[in-house]
Design an enzyme around this catalytic site. Sequence first.
Site, PDB file in Angstrom:
ATOM      1  N   ARG A  91      -3.626  -0.604   5.526  1.00  0.00           N
ATOM      2  CA  ARG A  91      -3.875  -1.544   4.547  1.00  0.00           C
ATOM      3  C   ARG A  91      -2.884  -2.785   4.286  1.00  0.00           C
ATOM      4  O   ARG A  91      -3.415  -4.183   4.436  1.00  0.00           O
ATOM      5  CB  ARG A  91      -4.438  -1.081   3.015  1.00  0.00           C
ATOM      6  CG  ARG A  91      -5.338  -0.009   3.487  1.00  0.00           C
ATOM      7  CD  ARG A  91      -5.670   0.406   2.097  1.00  0.00           C
ATOM      8  NE  ARG A  91      -4.672   1.549   1.786  1.00  0.00           N
ATOM      9  CZ  ARG A  91      -4.238   2.027   0.350  1.00  0.00           C
ATOM     10  NH1 ARG A  91      -5.446   1.928  -0.383  1.00  0.00           N
ATOM     11  NH2 ARG A  91      -3.301   3.036   0.370  1.00  0.00           N
ATOM     12  N   ASP A 102      -8.085   3.647   1.707  1.00  0.00           N
ATOM     13  CA  ASP A 102      -7.361   3.851   2.457  1.00  0.00           C
ATOM     14  C   ASP A 102      -8.012   4.579   3.684  1.00  0.00           C
ATOM     15  O   ASP A 102      -8.580   5.580   3.699  1.00  0.00           O
ATOM     16  CB  ASP A 102      -6.394   5.124   1.955  1.00  0.00           C
ATOM     17  CG  ASP A 102      -4.922   5.092   2.931  1.00  0.00           C
ATOM     18  OD1 ASP A 102      -5.239   4.739   4.093  1.00  0.00           O
ATOM     19  OD2 ASP A 102      -4.015   5.760   2.481  1.00  0.00           O
ATOM     20  N   CYS A 158       0.812  -1.080  -0.156  1.00  0.00           N
ATOM     21  CA  CYS A 158      -0.178   0.021  -0.153  1.00  0.00           C
ATOM     22  C   CYS A 158       1.073   1.183  -0.121  1.00  0.00           C
ATOM     23  O   CYS A 158       2.116   1.181  -0.244  1.00  0.00           O
ATOM     24  CB  CYS A 158      -0.954  -0.030   1.329  1.00  0.00           C
ATOM     25  SG  CYS A 158      -0.312   0.295   2.976  1.00  0.00           S
TER      26      CYS A 158
END
Length: 151
Positions: free
Chosen positions: A14, A122, A8
């Site tokens: 994440r 996100d 990420c």
Amino acid sequence: MTRILMVCLGNICRSPLAHGILESKLPADKFIVDSAGTGDYHIGKAPDHRSIATAKAKGLDISNQKCRQFDVSDFDNFDIIYVMDQSNYEDVVKLARDKEDIAKVKLILQNSQSSTLKEVPDPYWGNAQDFEEVYNLLDDACEKIAIHLNR
């Protein structure tokens, strides 16, 4: 041994969750799972406290993970590279040296039939519910990945 990398932006929200989730679903003697970020914002730090708390509530401990930045050598060190969104896909592919490198990179939700989303949002600027939703998306995706890899 199959090596899988989760990627990420900052490697604090994440990808640490995806790392912990997939790792929990695969046998450690056959698979290695790691995570990285395309940015260098949090190198050496632990995952975001909200990712740690969300994982802990699901019985996973990701608190020992340390953030690191994606590197070209990751193409040599990993067999599959799952990215969380299109922006990270593009950032990773820019570093690819050839078609073989590019072929390793996949959007983690690209084959998810239970979600209309194709990117993992996100949750960094969000709240605990956003982290929970990301966890659920990743858990579903990782379950499908684990079933496919364990065949």
